[in-house]
Design a protein around this motif. Sequence first.
Motif, PDB file in Angstrom:
ATOM      1  N   VAL A  51       0.831  -1.073  -0.025  1.00 59.18           N
ATOM      2  CA  VAL A  51      -0.111  -0.164  -0.144  1.00 59.18           C
ATOM      3  C   VAL A  51       0.917   1.170   0.104  1.00 59.18           C
ATOM      4  CG1 VAL A  51      -1.851   1.467   1.550  1.00 59.18           C
ATOM      5  CG2 VAL A  51      -1.999  -1.023   1.195  1.00 59.18           C
ATOM      6  N   ASN A  52       1.781   1.051   1.053  1.00 59.59           N
ATOM      7  CA  ASN A  52       2.877   2.472   1.089  1.00 59.59           C
ATOM      8  C   ASN A  52       2.182   3.724   1.250  1.00 59.59           C
ATOM      9  OD1 ASN A  52       5.466   3.235   1.411  1.00 59.59           O
ATOM     10  ND2 ASN A  52       5.798   3.514  -0.700  1.00 59.59           N
ATOM     11  N   LYS A  53       1.188   3.798   1.880  1.00 55.39           N
ATOM     12  CA  LYS A  53       0.405   4.923   2.274  1.00 55.39           C
ATOM     13  C   LYS A  53      -0.614   5.052   3.435  1.00 55.39           C
ATOM     14  CE  LYS A  53      -2.999   5.407  -1.277  1.00 55.39           C
ATOM     15  NZ  LYS A  53      -3.297   6.219  -2.646  1.00 55.39           N
ATOM     16  N   GLY A  54      -0.591   5.801   4.284  1.00 59.81           N
ATOM     17  CA  GLY A  54      -1.597   5.838   5.431  1.00 59.81           C
ATOM     18  C   GLY A  54      -0.703   5.146   6.706  1.00 59.81           C
ATOM     19  N   ILE A  55      -1.268   5.032   7.710  1.00 58.56           N
ATOM     20  CA  ILE A  55      -0.876   4.589   8.961  1.00 58.56           C
ATOM     21  C   ILE A  55      -0.405   3.022   9.088  1.00 58.56           C
ATOM     22  CG2 ILE A  55      -1.099   4.411  11.359  1.00 58.56           C
ATOM     23  CD1 ILE A  55      -2.840   6.802  11.226  1.00 58.56           C
ATOM     24  N   GLY A  56       0.890   2.806   9.102  1.00 53.07           N
ATOM     25  CA  GLY A  56       1.448   1.802   9.108  1.00 53.07           C
ATOM     26  C   GLY A  56       1.394   1.248  10.416  1.00 53.07           C
ATOM     27  N   ILE A  57       2.041   1.996  11.662  1.00 53.12           N
ATOM     28  CA  ILE A  57       2.104   1.392  12.960  1.00 53.12           C
ATOM     29  C   ILE A  57       1.527   2.504  14.049  1.00 53.12           C
ATOM     30  CG2 ILE A  57       3.786   0.895  15.023  1.00 53.12           C
ATOM     31  CD1 ILE A  57       5.636   0.366  12.677  1.00 53.12           C
ATOM     32  N   GLU A  58       0.581   2.125  14.784  1.00 49.38           N
ATOM     33  CA  GLU A  58      -0.049   3.345  15.563  1.00 49.38           C
ATOM     34  C   GLU A  58       1.042   3.498  16.867  1.00 49.38           C
ATOM     35  OE1 GLU A  58      -4.050   2.403  16.986  1.00 49.38           O
ATOM     36  OE2 GLU A  58      -4.345   1.517  15.039  1.00 49.38           O
ATOM     37  N   ASN A  59       1.437   4.505  17.089  1.00 52.12           N
ATOM     38  CA  ASN A  59       2.297   4.900  18.125  1.00 52.12           C
ATOM     39  C   ASN A  59       1.590   4.948  19.616  1.00 52.12           C
ATOM     40  OD1 ASN A  59       4.495   5.999  19.692  1.00 52.12           O
ATOM     41  ND2 ASN A  59       4.871   7.756  18.316  1.00 52.12           N
ATOM     42  N   CYS A  60       1.944   3.926  20.495  1.00 50.52           N
ATOM     43  CA  CYS A  60       1.345   3.794  21.527  1.00 50.52           C
ATOM     44  C   CYS A  60       2.246   4.454  22.800  1.00 50.52           C
ATOM     45  CB  CYS A  60       1.138   2.396  22.043  1.00 50.52           C
ATOM     46  SG  CYS A  60       0.073   1.512  20.899  1.00 50.52           S
ATOM     47  N   HIS A  61       3.424   4.431  22.816  1.00 52.95           N
ATOM     48  CA  HIS A  61       4.337   4.991  24.010  1.00 52.95           C
ATOM     49  C   HIS A  61       5.720   5.370  23.210  1.00 52.95           C
ATOM     50  CE1 HIS A  61       6.565   5.254  27.638  1.00 52.95           C
ATOM     51  NE2 HIS A  61       7.112   4.082  27.814  1.00 52.95           N
ATOM     52  N   TYR A  62       5.969   6.698  23.485  1.00 50.94           N
ATOM     53  CA  TYR A  62       7.242   7.226  22.919  1.00 50.94           C
ATOM     54  C   TYR A  62       8.364   7.740  23.928  1.00 50.94           C
ATOM     55  CZ  TYR A  62       4.612  11.349  22.725  1.00 50.94           C
ATOM     56  OH  TYR A  62       3.796  12.178  22.896  1.00 50.94           O
ATOM     57  N   LEU A  63       9.614   8.233  23.633  1.00 52.64           N
ATOM     58  CA  LEU A  63      10.472   8.661  24.403  1.00 52.64           C
ATOM     59  C   LEU A  63       9.765   9.925  24.821  1.00 52.64           C
ATOM     60  CD1 LEU A  63      13.882   8.001  22.949  1.00 52.64           C
ATOM     61  CD2 LEU A  63      12.910   7.015  24.969  1.00 52.64           C
ATOM     62  N   ASN A  64      10.179  10.407  26.154  1.00 50.41           N
ATOM     63  CA  ASN A  64       9.503  11.480  26.659  1.00 50.41           C
ATOM     64  C   ASN A  64       8.076  11.893  26.961  1.00 50.41           C
ATOM     65  OD1 ASN A  64      11.102  13.331  28.244  1.00 50.41           O
ATOM     66  ND2 ASN A  64      11.683  14.901  26.547  1.00 50.41           N
ATOM     67  N   ASP A  65       7.161  11.037  26.662  1.00 48.48           N
ATOM     68  CA  ASP A  65       5.836  11.016  26.674  1.00 48.48           C
ATOM     69  C   ASP A  65       5.609  11.082  28.221  1.00 48.48           C
ATOM     70  OD1 ASP A  65       5.830   8.419  27.480  1.00 48.48           O
ATOM     71  OD2 ASP A  65       4.613   7.919  25.860  1.00 48.48           O
ATOM     72  N   GLY A  66       4.198  11.125  28.748  1.00 43.68           N
ATOM     73  CA  GLY A  66       3.754  11.294  30.099  1.00 43.68           C
ATOM     74  C   GLY A  66       4.282   9.760  30.794  1.00 43.68           C
ATOM     75  N   LEU A  67       4.116   8.526  30.174  1.00 44.51           N
ATOM     76  CA  LEU A  67       4.546   7.628  30.982  1.00 44.51           C
ATOM     77  C   LEU A  67       6.258   7.180  31.094  1.00 44.51           C
ATOM     78  CD1 LEU A  67       3.622   4.672  31.991  1.00 44.51           C
ATOM     79  CD2 LEU A  67       3.962   3.803  29.499  1.00 44.51           C
ATOM     80  N   TRP A  68       6.936   7.771  29.930  1.00 50.67           N
ATOM     81  CA  TRP A  68       8.309   7.893  30.228  1.00 50.67           C
ATOM     82  C   TRP A  68       8.541   8.734  31.426  1.00 50.67           C
ATOM     83  CZ3 TRP A  68      12.584   5.378  28.314  1.00 50.67           C
ATOM     84  CH2 TRP A  68      13.787   6.051  28.496  1.00 50.67           C
ATOM     85  N   GLN A  69       8.165   9.921  31.479  1.00 50.89           N
ATOM     86  CA  GLN A  69       8.533  10.863  32.633  1.00 50.89           C
ATOM     87  C   GLN A  69       8.079  10.405  34.213  1.00 50.89           C
ATOM     88  OE1 GLN A  69       8.701  14.695  31.580  1.00 50.89           O
ATOM     89  NE2 GLN A  69       9.771  14.272  29.891  1.00 50.89           N
ATOM     90  N   MET A  70       7.144   9.321  33.924  1.00 49.29           N
ATOM     91  CA  MET A  70       6.450   9.067  35.271  1.00 49.29           C
ATOM     92  C   MET A  70       7.599   8.592  36.179  1.00 49.29           C
ATOM     93  SD  MET A  70       2.871   7.007  35.562  1.00 49.29           S
ATOM     94  CE  MET A  70       2.276   6.600  37.119  1.00 49.29           C
ATOM     95  N   LYS A  71       7.508   8.895  37.468  1.00 47.57           N
ATOM     96  CA  LYS A  71       8.562   8.531  38.294  1.00 47.57           C
ATOM     97  C   LYS A  71       8.006   7.097  38.873  1.00 47.57           C
ATOM     98  CE  LYS A  71       9.875  13.108  39.849  1.00 47.57           C
ATOM     99  NZ  LYS A  71       9.562  13.550  38.556  1.00 47.57           N
ATOM    100  N   PRO A  72       8.906   6.056  39.814  1.00 46.74           N
ATOM    101  CA  PRO A  72       8.631   4.889  40.260  1.00 46.74           C
ATOM    102  C   PRO A  72       7.474   5.383  41.299  1.00 46.74           C
ATOM    103  CG  PRO A  72      10.861   5.080  40.271  1.00 46.74           C
ATOM    104  CD  PRO A  72      10.400   6.621  39.729  1.00 46.74           C
ATOM    105  N   VAL A  73       6.598   4.381  41.367  1.00 44.77           N
ATOM    106  CA  VAL A  73       5.354   4.394  42.108  1.00 44.77           C
ATOM    107  C   VAL A  73       5.474   3.584  43.509  1.00 44.77           C
ATOM    108  CG1 VAL A  73       2.760   4.099  42.472  1.00 44.77           C
ATOM    109  CG2 VAL A  73       3.865   4.727  40.184  1.00 44.77           C
ATOM    110  N   LYS A  74       5.575   4.561  44.599  1.00 40.77           N
ATOM    111  CA  LYS A  74       5.657   3.794  45.819  1.00 40.77           C
ATOM    112  C   LYS A  74       4.479   3.278  46.427  1.00 40.77           C
ATOM    113  CE  LYS A  74      10.071   3.654  45.995  1.00 40.77           C
ATOM    114  NZ  LYS A  74      11.112   2.430  45.646  1.00 40.77           N
TER     115      LYS A  74
END
Length: 182
Positions: A159-182
């Motif tokens: 096809v070579n057009k449109g979305i190939g992979i849905e981005n779920c989690h990437y560097l520096n997003d909210g999950l990456w920035q989250m600190k360990p949970v105690k």
Amino acid sequence: MFKKFDEKESVSSMLQLKSSVQKGIRAKILEHYEHLENYIDAILPKKDNLRILKCHDHIEIIVNNAGELMFFRHREGPWMPTLKLLHKYPFFLPMQQVDKGAIRFVLSGAHIMCPGLTSPGAKMTEVPKGTVVAIMAEGKEHALAIGITSLSTEDIAKVNKGIGIENCHYLNDGLWQMKPVK
């Protein structure tokens, strides 16, 4: 998914998991990621008291005894490793490589388009539709995102057009920035 994720606002509750539920989660993770079989006891020890963080938008995050965020999922989807875990065990997800031009878009949360996966500098590993993959960048050592394929790699090339992979989690997003949970 984690673009506007904020630890204080997004996390609604934390649940201690029963050992039977923990066994079920371990089994699902092993079923999905066969390459983890020799490492599962290091990642999710049987004696660990795992907890689940319930977040907005039906997101669940597995937390180990040390408070590290290990896996996450959206609704009843597959458990996906966090990028920090993937950087420790980089071999257990199939890798798809994007060209240099796609890096800044991926790091701002954009989905990975088919042309970014088929151009010179990009490489694809054969996977079916709906597979959790590590998104690598041309010339970089570590994964910059985790996503789910919208099309099989065969269809992405055709096809070579449109979305190939849905981005779920990437560097520096909210999950990456989250600190360990105690």
